[in-house]
Design a protein around this motif. Structure first.
Motif, PDB file in Angstrom:
ATOM      1  N   ILE A 288       0.846  -1.204   0.000  1.00 37.84           N
ATOM      2  CA  ILE A 288       0.000   0.000   0.000  1.00 37.84           C
ATOM      3  C   ILE A 288       0.882   1.255   0.000  1.00 37.84           C
ATOM      4  CG2 ILE A 288      -1.651   1.339   1.409  1.00 37.84           C
ATOM      5  CD1 ILE A 288      -2.909  -1.048  -0.026  1.00 37.84           C
ATOM      6  N   TYR A 289       1.870   1.262   0.903  1.00 37.97           N
ATOM      7  CA  TYR A 289       2.795   2.408   0.932  1.00 37.97           C
ATOM      8  C   TYR A 289       3.414   2.594  -0.458  1.00 37.97           C
ATOM      9  CZ  TYR A 289       2.894   2.118   6.092  1.00 37.97           C
ATOM     10  OH  TYR A 289       2.569   2.110   7.412  1.00 37.97           O
ATOM     11  N   GLY A 290       3.809   1.488  -1.047  1.00 40.10           N
ATOM     12  CA  GLY A 290       4.478   1.524  -2.351  1.00 40.10           C
ATOM     13  C   GLY A 290       3.608   2.160  -3.411  1.00 40.10           C
ATOM     14  N   LEU A 291       2.334   1.748  -3.447  1.00 37.93           N
ATOM     15  CA  LEU A 291       1.422   2.307  -4.472  1.00 37.93           C
ATOM     16  C   LEU A 291       1.296   3.817  -4.323  1.00 37.93           C
ATOM     17  CD1 LEU A 291      -1.704  -0.016  -4.867  1.00 37.93           C
ATOM     18  CD2 LEU A 291       0.121   0.392  -6.491  1.00 37.93           C
TER      19      LEU A 291
ATOM     20  N   ALA B 215      -3.886  13.145 -12.420  1.00 43.16           N
ATOM     21  CA  ALA B 215      -5.073  12.302 -12.234  1.00 43.16           C
ATOM     22  C   ALA B 215      -4.659  10.858 -11.938  1.00 43.16           C
ATOM     23  CB  ALA B 215      -5.947  12.359 -13.484  1.00 43.16           C
ATOM     24  N   LEU B 216      -3.631  10.386 -12.629  1.00 41.66           N
ATOM     25  CA  LEU B 216      -3.150   9.015 -12.425  1.00 41.66           C
ATOM     26  C   LEU B 216      -2.653   8.824 -10.987  1.00 41.66           C
ATOM     27  CD1 LEU B 216      -2.341   6.207 -13.562  1.00 41.66           C
ATOM     28  CD2 LEU B 216      -0.202   7.217 -14.334  1.00 41.66           C
ATOM     29  N   ALA B 217      -1.933   9.827 -10.483  1.00 41.09           N
ATOM     30  CA  ALA B 217      -1.424   9.752  -9.109  1.00 41.09           C
ATOM     31  C   ALA B 217      -2.599   9.669  -8.127  1.00 41.09           C
ATOM     32  CB  ALA B 217      -0.559  10.966  -8.800  1.00 41.09           C
ATOM     33  N   GLY B 218      -3.626  10.484  -8.362  1.00 40.91           N
ATOM     34  CA  GLY B 218      -4.813  10.463  -7.503  1.00 40.91           C
ATOM     35  C   GLY B 218      -5.487   9.097  -7.542  1.00 40.91           C
ATOM     36  N   CYS B 219      -5.576   8.528  -8.748  1.00 39.76           N
ATOM     37  CA  CYS B 219      -6.205   7.211  -8.913  1.00 39.76           C
ATOM     38  C   CYS B 219      -5.413   6.139  -8.167  1.00 39.76           C
ATOM     39  CB  CYS B 219      -6.275   6.827 -10.392  1.00 39.76           C
ATOM     40  SG  CYS B 219      -7.585   7.678 -11.251  1.00 39.76           S
ATOM     41  N   LEU B 220      -4.096   6.187  -8.273  1.00 40.49           N
ATOM     42  CA  LEU B 220      -3.255   5.197  -7.589  1.00 40.49           C
ATOM     43  C   LEU B 220      -3.466   5.275  -6.075  1.00 40.49           C
ATOM     44  CD1 LEU B 220       0.221   5.361  -9.382  1.00 40.49           C
ATOM     45  CD2 LEU B 220      -1.253   3.363  -9.173  1.00 40.49           C
ATOM     46  N   ALA B 221      -3.498   6.511  -5.568  1.00 35.49           N
ATOM     47  CA  ALA B 221      -3.688   6.695  -4.135  1.00 35.49           C
ATOM     48  C   ALA B 221      -5.075   6.193  -3.720  1.00 35.49           C
ATOM     49  CB  ALA B 221      -3.521   8.176  -3.775  1.00 35.49           C
ATOM     50  N   GLY B 222      -6.099   6.571  -4.485  1.00 36.93           N
ATOM     51  CA  GLY B 222      -7.462   6.137  -4.170  1.00 36.93           C
ATOM     52  C   GLY B 222      -7.591   4.626  -4.229  1.00 36.93           C
ATOM     53  N   PHE B 223      -6.934   4.038  -5.207  1.00 34.37           N
ATOM     54  CA  PHE B 223      -6.943   2.589  -5.377  1.00 34.37           C
ATOM     55  C   PHE B 223      -6.357   1.923  -4.127  1.00 34.37           C
ATOM     56  CE2 PHE B 223      -5.309  -1.435  -7.058  1.00 34.37           C
ATOM     57  CZ  PHE B 223      -6.387  -1.862  -7.826  1.00 34.37           C
TER      58      PHE B 223
END
Lengths: 291, 241
Positions: free
Chosen positions: A17-20, A194-202
């Motif tokens: 999770i930290y990694g993502l 947006a991709l960074a936000g998606c990764l974090a939300g994921f």
């Protein structure tokens, strides 16, 4: 021995999770030299929006995941357009504050919309731990590791084999020259955010069944992921993810064998130590190596 | 095709290009010659959208492009081969070429791009065996060939070349300029900026001499090659009396 193995396995899950999230920092830094300092709060928002779609509306978890990523992706585009771009264009560093402000806004909005109490999202693969040679591991933790690794592979495939991915890498290499190729570097910057936000939300929705979803869940997580991104070297996506995994294991070992409180202070201590020896992080390259 | 009128460019308060006007017609090679710091690269970078003009107009194919973003300028068919090659060093040579053809590939012209890539290998045979190599690991000459090929594969209407001879051995320079002559015979329009006057003037139809941000001379290739000032200051020859 069993205790050790148990700690290592759980640590890998936490580390994934930290990694993502840490890779999320890297995505925007590499392409636009901007860090979303509120990224931890995007983790929380992912969990909350996922909760609404999956638990409240009863949508299938995959559909809820897609829906959540659509919402966070859209918010990412808007946030970049209105809270990052104006400052970047003006040559100002105010985006440092504005990205954090957006995160704080998310916390306040979450408290209003979902309340302050923790919300339970049922694990996606059942609640009971799987016992193997006397070691119990939760299916959700296994899922976290598998899915996080799959996301990293997908991200790698995107960067290496798709035209858009190559354009992302080109923009990261030189925005100026990428522009000369006809690559709309402005759009790439928005998409990266947006991709960074998606990764974090994921990551948020993936971890919520283990940690519960609540408005403050991403604050410390985001800070630790930031430390990991720095330790790994901000532009080294794969290296950062590996650092995330190692960090999760180290954190598990230290809190398991010493005391739990140490968990939240090792991140920045490690970061300072690593920067002392390798200023560009463990996997980062020096400017002259990049040329 | 390209017309520049009263172009002035500043870095902060320092004016580097001081009101130059020139044009490039379809199918010709125009060279701008000048010493270091004369404003040659600044002019090209402005045309490509990397710098904004302080004053003046730049028209390309009847559209005003002064101050437009680089990707919008590139989409109109104006392509710059920047000074120092500036390949994407961590991408392979093949990826660099694909990125050159980014807009075409985005439009779905995969077959056309593959065909053009083959033609480019005829022009620069050295590229083919290096396709899967990191661009940063190539020699300077090979990098220059890839940089030109990367621009050509976009099917540009106008190619801007910033000092293609810079840092290259004489033999390599010759092969780069031989390629330019071949491109010229195919009708490609080129605006070339070069410090080595004999090279730049050798391949052009017309030329301009840029000194301290202003054009000191302009004329056809032969006029410039015979001009006493060019002979003395740029070609190192004593003019015949």
């Amino acid at each position: 021995m069993r205790f050790l193995v148990q700690i290592v396995l759980s640590g890998i899950a936490t580390g994934a999770i930290y990694g993502l999230v840490a890779v999320g920092y890297s995505v925007t830094y590499a392409t636009m030299r901007v860090l979303n300092f509120g990224l931890g709060m995007w983790v929380m928002l992912g969990a909350m929006v996922g909760y609404t779609l999956h638990v409240t509306f009863g949508l299938n978890v995959l559909i809820a995941m897609l829906g959540m990523m659509t919402v966070l992706g859209g918010l990412g585009l808007l946030a970049e357009r209105f809270t990052v771009l104006p400052f970047v264009r003006a040559g100002s560093d105010v985006w440092i504050m504005s990205t954090l402000a957006v995160g704080l806004l998310f916390i306040n909005a979450a408290e209003l919309l979902w309340g302050r109490n923790p919300l339970a999202i049922p694990p996606f693969l059942g609640k009971d731990p799987i016992n193997f040679a006397g070691i119990g591991i939760y299916p959700q933790e296994i899922l976290i590791v598998i899915v996080a690794c799959a996301v990293m592979v997908a991200l790698d495939v995107f960067y290496q084999y798709t035209l858009l991915g190559k354009a992302f890498r080109a923009t990261a290499s030189s925005t100026e020259v990428a522009g000369l190729m006809g690559i709309n570097t402005r759009r790439i910057a928005s998409l990266a955010y947006a991709l960074a936000g998606c990764l974090a939300g994921f990551a948020g929705l993936l971890v919520a069944p283990v940690t519960l979803a609540e408005p403050q869940m991403g604050t410390i997580l985001g800070l630790k992921a930031f430390a990991i991104a720095i330790i790994g070297g901000l532009e080294a996506g794969r290296g950062i993810f590996v650092c995330g995994l190692l960090y999760g294991v180290l954190e598990g070992l230290l809190s398991g064998y010493l005391y739990t409180g140490i968990r939240d202070i090792i991140g920045f201590t490690l970061m300072i130590l690593v920067l002392f020896v390798r200023p560009n992080g463990l996997f980062g390259r020096r400017a002259e190596e990049r040329a | 095709m390209l017309s520049v009128d009263g172009l002035r460019v500043r870095y902060g308060s320092l004016e580097v290009v001081k009101g130059i006007s020139f044009s490039v017609r379809e199918g010709e090679i125009v060279t701008i010659i000048g010493a270091n710091g004369a404003g040659k690269s600044t002019t090209l970078r402005t045309l490509a959208g990397l710098l904004s003009p302080y004053q003046g107009t730049v028209m390309f194919r009847d559209r005003k492009i002064g101050g437009a973003r680089p990707y919008n300028v590139a989409a109109l068919g104006l392509r710059l081969v920047p000074e120092g090659r500036q390949l994407f060093p961590d991408h392979t040579v093949r990826e660099n070429l694909e990125l050159g053809a980014y807009l075409r590939l985005w439009r779905g012209e995969r077959t056309g791009v593959a065909k053009d890539m083959e033609e480019l290998f005829e022009l620069f045979p050295q590229i083919r065996p290096r396709l899967d190599q990191r661009a940063g690991s190539l020699s300077g000459g090979e990098q220059q060939m890839v940089a030109i090929a990367r621009a050509l594969i976009s099917q540009p209407r106008l190619l801007l070349m910033d000092e293609p001879s810079l840092g290259l051995a004489p033999m390599l320079i010759q092969s780069i300029f031989d390629a330019l002559i071949k491109l010229r015979s195919r009708g490609l329009t080129i605006l070339l900026v070069e410090q080595m006057a004999w090279l730049g003037l050798g391949v052009c139809d017309r030329g301009y001499i840029l000194e301290s941000g202003r054009f000191a001379l302009e004329g056809s290739r032969d006029e410039l090659l015979r001009h006493p000032r060019v002979l003395e200051a740029y070609l190192g020859k004593t003019p015949r009396s």
